[in-house]
Design a protein around this motif. Sequence first.
Motif, mmCIF file in Angstrom:
data_model
loop_
_atom_site.group_PDB
_atom_site.id
_atom_site.type_symbol
_atom_site.label_atom_id
_atom_site.label_comp_id
_atom_site.label_asym_id
_atom_site.label_seq_id
_atom_site.Cartn_x
_atom_site.Cartn_y
_atom_site.Cartn_z
ATOM 1 N N THR A 101 47.210 -52.256 -12.092
ATOM 2 C CA THR A 101 47.775 -51.187 -12.923
ATOM 3 C C THR A 101 46.949 -49.921 -12.772
ATOM 4 O O THR A 101 47.497 -48.824 -12.602
ATOM 5 N N GLY A 102 45.620 -50.049 -12.791
ATOM 6 C CA GLY A 102 44.749 -48.893 -12.601
ATOM 7 C C GLY A 102 44.908 -48.269 -11.229
ATOM 8 O O GLY A 102 44.979 -47.042 -11.099
ATOM 9 N N VAL A 103 44.995 -49.108 -10.195
ATOM 10 C CA VAL A 103 45.193 -48.620 -8.827
ATOM 11 C C VAL A 103 46.504 -47.837 -8.735
ATOM 12 O O VAL A 103 46.541 -46.710 -8.222
ATOM 13 N N VAL A 104 47.572 -48.431 -9.247
ATOM 14 C CA VAL A 104 48.888 -47.793 -9.160
ATOM 15 C C VAL A 104 48.893 -46.493 -9.965
ATOM 16 O O VAL A 104 49.441 -45.478 -9.511
ATOM 17 N N ASP A 105 48.273 -46.494 -11.138
ATOM 18 C CA ASP A 105 48.186 -45.261 -11.937
ATOM 19 C C ASP A 105 47.505 -44.143 -11.146
ATOM 20 O O ASP A 105 47.987 -43.012 -11.111
ATOM 21 N N ARG A 106 46.384 -44.480 -10.486
ATOM 22 C CA ARG A 106 45.656 -43.467 -9.721
ATOM 23 C C ARG A 106 46.458 -42.986 -8.507
ATOM 24 O O ARG A 106 46.510 -41.790 -8.209
ATOM 25 N N LEU A 107 47.089 -43.930 -7.803
ATOM 26 C CA LEU A 107 47.886 -43.552 -6.631
ATOM 27 C C LEU A 107 49.111 -42.744 -7.033
ATOM 28 O O LEU A 107 49.512 -41.815 -6.327
ATOM 29 N N GLU A 108 49.696 -43.083 -8.170
ATOM 30 C CA GLU A 108 50.858 -42.332 -8.662
ATOM 31 C C GLU A 108 50.436 -40.919 -9.058
ATOM 32 O O GLU A 108 51.121 -39.938 -8.722
ATOM 33 N N LYS A 109 49.303 -40.797 -9.725
ATOM 34 C CA LYS A 109 48.787 -39.481 -10.120
ATOM 35 C C LYS A 109 48.524 -38.611 -8.892
ATOM 36 O O LYS A 109 48.731 -37.401 -8.916
ATOM 37 N N ALA A 110 48.065 -39.238 -7.806
ATOM 38 C CA ALA A 110 47.793 -38.517 -6.554
ATOM 39 C C ALA A 110 49.076 -38.218 -5.772
ATOM 40 O O ALA A 110 49.029 -37.542 -4.748
ATOM 41 N N GLY A 111 50.218 -38.747 -6.239
ATOM 42 C CA GLY A 111 51.489 -38.507 -5.568
ATOM 43 C C GLY A 111 51.727 -39.392 -4.357
ATOM 44 O O GLY A 111 52.605 -39.117 -3.546
ATOM 45 N N LEU A 112 50.951 -40.473 -4.239
ATOM 46 C CA LEU A 112 51.053 -41.333 -3.063
ATOM 47 C C LEU A 112 52.045 -42.481 -3.239
ATOM 48 O O LEU A 112 52.576 -42.992 -2.251
ATOM 49 N N VAL A 113 52.251 -42.914 -4.465
ATOM 50 C CA VAL A 113 53.223 -43.977 -4.750
ATOM 51 C C VAL A 113 54.047 -43.585 -5.961
ATOM 52 O O VAL A 113 53.699 -42.667 -6.701
ATOM 53 N N ARG A 114 55.135 -44.306 -6.140
ATOM 54 C CA ARG A 114 55.950 -44.108 -7.349
ATOM 55 C C ARG A 114 56.436 -45.466 -7.832
ATOM 56 O O ARG A 114 56.564 -46.414 -7.050
ATOM 57 N N ARG A 115 56.682 -45.528 -9.123
ATOM 58 C CA ARG A 115 57.257 -46.729 -9.725
ATOM 59 C C ARG A 115 58.771 -46.562 -9.713
ATOM 60 O O ARG A 115 59.284 -45.502 -10.063
ATOM 61 N N GLU A 116 59.462 -47.615 -9.294
ATOM 62 C CA GLU A 116 60.931 -47.576 -9.230
ATOM 63 C C GLU A 116 61.487 -48.781 -9.968
ATOM 64 O O GLU A 116 61.079 -49.910 -9.719
ATOM 65 N N ARG A 117 62.435 -48.543 -10.867
ATOM 66 C CA ARG A 117 63.072 -49.638 -11.601
ATOM 67 C C ARG A 117 64.093 -50.329 -10.703
ATOM 68 O O ARG A 117 64.786 -49.704 -9.913
ATOM 69 N N ASP A 118 64.171 -51.644 -10.861
ATOM 70 C CA ASP A 118 65.165 -52.444 -10.147
ATOM 71 C C ASP A 118 66.537 -52.108 -10.728
ATOM 72 O O ASP A 118 66.709 -52.076 -11.950
ATOM 73 N N VAL A 139 55.260 -43.045 -1.398
ATOM 74 C CA VAL A 139 55.989 -41.783 -1.258
ATOM 75 C C VAL A 139 55.769 -41.330 0.186
ATOM 76 O O VAL A 139 54.660 -40.906 0.542
ATOM 77 N N PRO A 140 56.808 -41.456 1.034
ATOM 78 C CA PRO A 140 56.606 -41.219 2.476
ATOM 79 C C PRO A 140 56.034 -39.845 2.821
ATOM 80 O O PRO A 140 55.157 -39.747 3.681
ATOM 81 N N GLU A 141 56.499 -38.798 2.153
ATOM 82 C CA GLU A 141 56.042 -37.451 2.487
ATOM 83 C C GLU A 141 54.535 -37.296 2.261
ATOM 84 O O GLU A 141 53.836 -36.676 3.062
ATOM 85 N N THR A 142 54.043 -37.839 1.171
ATOM 86 C CA THR A 142 52.621 -37.732 0.869
ATOM 87 C C THR A 142 51.812 -38.681 1.743
ATOM 88 O O THR A 142 50.719 -38.333 2.208
ATOM 89 N N ALA A 143 52.352 -39.870 1.973
ATOM 90 C CA ALA A 143 51.658 -40.848 2.824
ATOM 91 C C ALA A 143 51.489 -40.295 4.237
ATOM 92 O O ALA A 143 50.472 -40.573 4.901
ATOM 93 N N MET A 144 52.456 -39.502 4.701
ATOM 94 C CA MET A 144 52.360 -38.911 6.046
ATOM 95 C C MET A 144 51.160 -37.968 6.140
ATOM 96 O O MET A 144 50.536 -37.855 7.200
ATOM 97 N N LYS A 145 50.823 -37.316 5.026
ATOM 98 C CA LYS A 145 49.657 -36.425 5.036
ATOM 99 C C LYS A 145 48.386 -37.232 5.278
ATOM 100 O O LYS A 145 47.519 -36.821 6.048
ATOM 101 N N ILE A 146 48.280 -38.377 4.615
ATOM 102 C CA ILE A 146 47.111 -39.236 4.835
ATOM 103 C C ILE A 146 47.179 -39.827 6.241
ATOM 104 O O ILE A 146 46.159 -39.963 6.915
ATOM 105 N N GLY A 147 48.375 -40.155 6.694
ATOM 106 C CA GLY A 147 48.549 -40.693 8.040
ATOM 107 C C GLY A 147 47.999 -39.766 9.107
ATOM 108 O O GLY A 147 47.507 -40.228 10.145
ATOM 109 N N GLN A 148 48.039 -38.464 8.848
ATOM 110 C CA GLN A 148 47.508 -37.500 9.823
ATOM 111 C C GLN A 148 46.004 -37.690 10.040
ATOM 112 O O GLN A 148 45.492 -37.388 11.108
#
Length: 179
Positions: free
Chosen positions: A76-93, A105-114
């Motif tokens: 939960t802490g990891v996801v909270d931090r990654l979400e705050k950084a814009g790297l992941v998002r929570r999605e309801r089923d 979040v693909p657009e933000t992950a691509m920045k780290i991918g660089q």
Amino acid sequence: MRSALSRTKARAALLGELEEAMRRSSAQGVLYGQTVANVAGIANSDLECMDILYLEGRVTAGRLAEVTGLTTGAITGVVDRLEKAGLVRRERDEADRRKVYIAVVPETAMKIGQLYVPMQQALEKVFSGYSDEELRLLLRFANEGYKGVVAATAALKTLLDTPPEKRPDLKLKKRRPKP
């Protein structure tokens, strides 16, 4: 008889060299990842969780905890931090609104991918010196090695369920509790 013994010694030496090379490569990979995390301004463990999410695809927090071995509270802490950084998002089923997935979040992950481009380019240069047959052997080695490490990790984790007094004595200093 002597040649069989020398072949055995030569193989043992070769295996030792291979193990050392793999350990060096693994350690350098960890250090590279730590540098990427530092540049991105996130914790290395959070970056590793994001990489697992990227490889696994959209998963629940429970699945991420299972794969990483972290507790659901830690996830939960990891996801909270990654979400705050814009790297992941929570999605309801869509079918079960109580179920929540974690997605990169693909657009933000691509920045780290660089930040991994220099390493990818270095590896492409190395791989260019191998034939397709050799690359298939390396791929088989990497996949089988991964399975071996997963099995070894699972076996090691069983020590966590062993009472401390029955665990192997590593002669480590005990950490003092914080005041």
